[in-house]
Design an enzyme around this catalytic site. Structure first.
Site, PDB file in Angstrom:
ATOM      1  N   ASP A  41       0.752  -1.246   0.072  1.00 38.44           N
ATOM      2  CA  ASP A  41       0.060   0.095   0.165  1.00 38.44           C
ATOM      3  C   ASP A  41       0.921   1.421   0.018  1.00 38.44           C
ATOM      4  O   ASP A  41       1.838   1.319   0.667  1.00 38.44           O
ATOM      5  CB  ASP A  41      -0.965   0.148   1.398  1.00 38.44           C
ATOM      6  N   PHE A  83      -6.893  -4.271  -4.247  1.00 35.29           N
ATOM      7  CA  PHE A  83      -7.881  -3.233  -3.789  1.00 35.29           C
ATOM      8  C   PHE A  83      -7.403  -1.806  -4.007  1.00 35.29           C
ATOM      9  O   PHE A  83      -7.974  -1.023  -4.044  1.00 35.29           O
ATOM     10  CB  PHE A  83      -7.901  -3.262  -2.195  1.00 35.29           C
ATOM     11  N   SER A  87     -10.775   5.701  -6.082  1.00 34.34           N
ATOM     12  CA  SER A  87     -12.151   4.980  -6.052  1.00 34.34           C
ATOM     13  C   SER A  87     -13.229   5.898  -5.707  1.00 34.34           C
ATOM     14  O   SER A  87     -14.283   5.422  -5.162  1.00 34.34           O
ATOM     15  CB  SER A  87     -12.238   3.875  -4.680  1.00 34.34           C
ATOM     16  N   TYR A 151     -14.460   5.940 -13.155  1.00 34.43           N
ATOM     17  CA  TYR A 151     -14.135   5.037 -11.956  1.00 34.43           C
ATOM     18  C   TYR A 151     -14.915   3.571 -12.350  1.00 34.43           C
ATOM     19  O   TYR A 151     -13.831   2.475 -12.452  1.00 34.43           O
ATOM     20  CB  TYR A 151     -14.519   5.484 -10.528  1.00 34.43           C
ATOM     21  N   LYS A 155     -12.957  -0.003 -13.692  1.00 35.37           N
ATOM     22  CA  LYS A 155     -13.059  -1.486 -13.187  1.00 35.37           C
ATOM     23  C   LYS A 155     -13.404  -2.372 -14.083  1.00 35.37           C
ATOM     24  O   LYS A 155     -12.947  -3.558 -14.095  1.00 35.37           O
ATOM     25  CB  LYS A 155     -13.945  -1.403 -11.902  1.00 35.37           C
ATOM     26  N   HIS A 199     -18.222   9.516   1.800  1.00 31.54           N
ATOM     27  CA  HIS A 199     -19.239   8.449   1.937  1.00 31.54           C
ATOM     28  C   HIS A 199     -20.502   8.778   2.820  1.00 31.54           C
ATOM     29  O   HIS A 199     -20.142   9.507   3.879  1.00 31.54           O
ATOM     30  CB  HIS A 199     -18.578   7.084   2.232  1.00 31.54           C
ATOM     31  N   GLY A 292     -22.665  11.991 -11.990  1.00 30.26           N
ATOM     32  CA  GLY A 292     -22.382  10.265 -11.883  1.00 30.26           C
ATOM     33  C   GLY A 292     -23.086   9.622 -11.127  1.00 30.26           C
ATOM     34  O   GLY A 292     -22.788   8.147 -11.136  1.00 30.26           O
TER      35      GLY A 292
HETATM   36  N1  UDP Z   1     -24.585  11.188  -0.602  1.00 29.79           N
HETATM   37  C1  UDP Z   1     -25.295  12.427  -0.411  1.00 29.79           C
HETATM   38  N2  UDP Z   1     -24.462  13.252   0.474  1.00 29.79           N
HETATM   39  C2  UDP Z   1     -23.219  13.084   0.692  1.00 29.79           C
HETATM   40  C3  UDP Z   1     -22.612  12.074   0.440  1.00 29.79           C
HETATM   41  C4  UDP Z   1     -23.347  11.100  -0.364  1.00 29.79           C
HETATM   42  O1  UDP Z   1     -26.449  12.558  -0.663  1.00 29.79           O
HETATM   43  O2  UDP Z   1     -22.646  13.999   1.471  1.00 29.79           O
HETATM   44  C5  UDP Z   1     -25.487  10.333  -1.349  1.00 29.79           C
HETATM   45  C6  UDP Z   1     -24.747   9.987  -2.915  1.00 29.79           C
HETATM   46  O3  UDP Z   1     -25.415  11.230  -3.617  1.00 29.79           O
HETATM   47  C7  UDP Z   1     -25.393   8.811  -3.181  1.00 29.79           C
HETATM   48  C8  UDP Z   1     -25.425   8.043  -1.627  1.00 29.79           C
HETATM   49  O4  UDP Z   1     -25.372   8.941  -0.828  1.00 29.79           O
HETATM   50  O5  UDP Z   1     -26.495   8.836  -3.701  1.00 29.79           O
HETATM   51  C9  UDP Z   1     -24.076   7.297  -1.427  1.00 29.79           C
HETATM   52  O6  UDP Z   1     -22.783   7.946  -1.828  1.00 29.79           O
HETATM   53  P1  UDP Z   1     -21.582   7.422  -1.233  1.00 29.79           P
HETATM   54  O7  UDP Z   1     -20.543   8.469  -1.886  1.00 29.79           O
HETATM   55  O8  UDP Z   1     -21.450   7.140   0.035  1.00 29.79           O
HETATM   56  O9  UDP Z   1     -21.325   6.273  -2.397  1.00 29.79           O
HETATM   57  P2  UDP Z   1     -21.286   5.800  -3.767  1.00 29.79           P
HETATM   58  O10 UDP Z   1     -22.871   5.408  -4.056  1.00 29.79           O
HETATM   59  O11 UDP Z   1     -21.173   7.123  -4.440  1.00 29.79           O
HETATM   60  O12 UDP Z   1     -20.504   4.857  -3.934  1.00 29.79           O
END
Ligand code: UDP
Length: 339
Positions: A41, A83, A87, A151, A155, A199, A292
């Protein structure tokens, strides 16, 4: 290799990105069952303290071909689990060439090096972002791959590379497409710590705990029942268990599976869950959509359950939130303050 545990021969695994969120939980699962683990890593987004003491951490970059060669020459390897990658869907929409260049470049070279060194089994950390447009229905493994972001595309390209590595060189691979990895090690050893955190679950928890002023909800005008995006949150420890269960399947064939709980939860559902679990309000405001983001991404994980006996232990959203909350409460500074 040495005999350990109840009749199982312990294995040796090279884990790239083993200091990251999903990677560190997989390393823990391998160590817990007595395997030997080497983590490679570069610590760009991973954390030294996320690598449990039982593993050997090599701090280095996949771009360093000599280092990768040196490590792979340390035979035998039962598998390489890959991994390490950029991401973030949102970042990839701003910088597509970087995402495709780095993820595909490092991944293809690693796969090629595995073939040269006679590694027989490869596990790719893949993603639901392969299915860009999403679908209201749970997404099965044979759904059309149509990434909605660079992204996801990176993958998809690695999955195709593995297909050819199998056809031409006989490399067996498992492509495991995670839906939304969340939660934290139920034993409290590991958790989620991104800088900056993007997230949803950690952000909602931090808003509830007053560690950030509010949560921004990215769009409430999606074609979903409450207008917010629906995702399939799957506990990171269940994902780790899925990796262990995927490995023996490679004795007979290459595989690819969608890994989720099969349950969709909207952003508002996550807010409600965090409010239930913490007993506090989550201040939030509705903002524009994030480029996205597909409206709905939910896995049909039945095939993996059938092939491997996998059953998520933390299938309920509240159970995922509880473990994430416990780690964040115990580690307000994330990994910076220590393990
Ligand atoms: N989301 C949100 N506000 C935030 C972060 C994420 O509303 O501050 C929403 C985002 O638009 C998606 C969901 O939460 O619909 C999950 O987003 P995350 O980034 O956790 O994971 P992803 O689905 O992008 O992998």
């Amino acid at each position: 290799m040495s005999a350990k545990g109840a009749g199982r021969i312990a294995g040796r695994y090279l884990v790239t990105g083993g200091a990251g969120f999903v990677g560190s939980h997989v390393v823990a699962a391998l160590l817990d069952r007595g395997d030997e683990v080497v983590v490679l890593d570069n610590l760009a987004t991973g954390h030294r303290n996320a690598v449990l003491p039982g593993a050997r951490l090599v701090v280095g970059d996949l771009e360093d071909a000599a280092l990768v060669d040196e490590l792979l020459a340390e035979q035998p390897w039962d598998a390489v689990l890959h991994f390490a990658a950029l991401s973030l869907v949102g970042d990839s929409m701003r910088d597509p060439f970087r995402y495709i260049g780095v993820n595909v470049g490092t991944g293809v070279r690693l796969i090629g090096a595995c073939v040269r060194h006679g590694v027989r089994r490869f596990v790719l950390s893949s993603t639901a972002a392969l299915f860009g447009a999403g679908s209201d229905a749970p997404i099965a493994e044979d759904a059309p791959v149509d990434p909605g972001s660079p992204y996801g595309e990176s993958k998809a390209m690695l999955e195709r590379t593995l297909h050819w590595a199998g056809r031409v060189h006989g490399l067996r691979s498992a492509a495991l497409r995670y839906f939304n990895a969340a939660g934290a090690d139920p034993r409290g050893r590991l958790g989620e710590d991104h800088a900056p955190e993007t997230h949803l679950i950690p952000l909602v928890i931090d808003a509830a705990l007053g560690r950030r002023p509010e949560l921004t909800v990215f769009g409430a005008d999606y074609p979903t029942p409450d207008g917010t995006c629906i995702r399939d949150y799957v506990h990171v420890t269940d994902l780790a268990d899925a990796h262990l269960r995927a490995l023996p399947l490679l004795d007979s064939a290459s595989v690819r599976f969608n890994l989720g709980s099969g349950q969709g939860h909207s952003v508002r559902d996550v807010i409600a869950s965090v409010e239930r679990v913490t007993g506090r309000r989550v201040p939030h405001r509705i903002a524009a959509r994030r480029p996205g983001d597909p409206p709905v991404l939910v896995a049909a994980s039945g095939r993996f359950a059938q092939a491997s006996g996998w059953q998520p232990r933390f299938g309920e959203l509240d159970a995922i939130v509880r473990t994430a909350l416990a780690w964040r409460e115990a580690h307000p500074q994330g990994y910076r303050a220590g393990p």
